[in-house]
Design a protein around this motif. Structure first.
Motif, mmCIF file in Angstrom:
data_model
loop_
_atom_site.group_PDB
_atom_site.id
_atom_site.type_symbol
_atom_site.label_atom_id
_atom_site.label_comp_id
_atom_site.label_asym_id
_atom_site.label_seq_id
_atom_site.Cartn_x
_atom_site.Cartn_y
_atom_site.Cartn_z
ATOM 1 N N ALA A 1 0.721 -1.178 0.225
ATOM 2 C CA ALA A 1 0.043 0.088 -0.140
ATOM 3 C C ALA A 1 0.895 1.136 -0.055
ATOM 4 N N TRP B 1 -1.496 1.109 -9.339
ATOM 5 C CA TRP B 1 -1.974 -0.585 -9.171
ATOM 6 C C TRP B 1 -0.904 -1.392 -9.996
ATOM 7 N N VAL C 1 0.840 -3.098 -7.045
ATOM 8 C CA VAL C 1 0.159 -3.903 -6.337
ATOM 9 C C VAL C 1 -0.010 -5.156 -7.182
ATOM 10 N N LEU D 1 0.966 3.810 -2.890
ATOM 11 C CA LEU D 1 0.554 5.284 -2.478
ATOM 12 C C LEU D 1 1.362 6.328 -3.033
#
Length: 248
Positions: free
Chosen positions: A21, A36, A39, A25
């Motif tokens: 995260a 993304w 991720v 961010l």
């Protein structure tokens, strides 16, 4: 952790989620790209390592399976590098030649000399490190060389007008920039122990070896990796200059 072994559990999952995260961010806030992507990369890493961890148990029981697994790693590296540079798949064999020119001599010397035991437990990690580093260097060298030839095409044409042969003219334009692909390996080798403790050192140390054994292993890995990358970058630049590696 129990001794020097990482304990898998709920807290590890929480820590990993927080790290992912934070990375996503930072990318999003800094407009460095799609958040993304962090991720997705993390998810792929978890899935791929989980699969490899299960597969490696069987692989390490057989020399033949170990050889096939190393070949698979090399194939994936060649395909990845080809895509990363933006080349058509028809150029894949030439990228494989560049990779092999660096990887094969280093692995042959390190494993054939007996310095590193010719056992699956040693072959897989050393091969993975050398192939992975050489893949990155090859991709960077090819991309920088091709980009330089594209943006400085006028200078290339001028060199031809002065009597340079096409290959010599291309080398004059792309060789200095492509050589910058070696900067990460050079910096890592120069600063090891002072700025970083790379993975091989930490892995051997956590495996129960002495700091001296870990240091010797890491020196072998770093210098072998530097040699493999230098050879691969040299061959990549020559292939680009010869027109065998291009985006056309």
């Amino acid at each position: 952790m129990s001794g020097a072994t990482l304990q898998a559990g709920p807290m590890l999952a929480v820590v990993l989620a927080v790290l992912v995260a934070a990375g996503a961010l930072a990318v999003w806030l800094g407009r460095l790209g799609p958040g993304w992507a962090v991720v997705t990369a993390a998810g792929r890493a978890v899935a791929q390592l989980a699969a490899v961890s299960l597969l490696i148990t069987a692989v390490l029981r057989s020399g033949w399976w170990t050889g096939l697994f190393v070949l698979l790693m090399f194939t994936v590296a060649a395909v990845t590098s080809t895509r990363r540079v933006g080349l058509p798949l028809g150029r894949l064999p030439w990228i494989a030649v560049a990779l092999a020119s660096g990887v094969l001599p280093v692995l042959a010397l390190v494993l054939g000399s007996g310095v590193m035991p010719l056992k699956p437990i040693a072959v897989v990690p050393i091969a993975g490190i050398v192939i992975g580093g050489t893949m990155s260097a090859t991709s960077q060298a090819a991309r920088r060389a091709l980009d330089e030839l594209s943006t400085r095409h006028g200078e290339y044409e001028a060199a031809l007008a002065l009597g340079f042969l096409p290959r010599a003219a291309a080398l004059e334009i792309c060789r200095p920039t492509a050589g910058q692909a070696l900067i990460p390996a050079l910096d890592q080798t120069r600063t090891v122990g002072l700025v970083t403790l790379p993975g091989a050192y930490v892995g051997v140390l956590l495996g129960g070896a002495s700091p001296v054994q870990a240091g010797v292993t890491q020196v072998l890995v770093l210098i072998g990796l530097l040699a493999a990358e230098a050879i691969a970058v040299l061959v990549t630049v020559q292939l680009v200059a010869a027109g065998l590696v291009d985006r056309g």
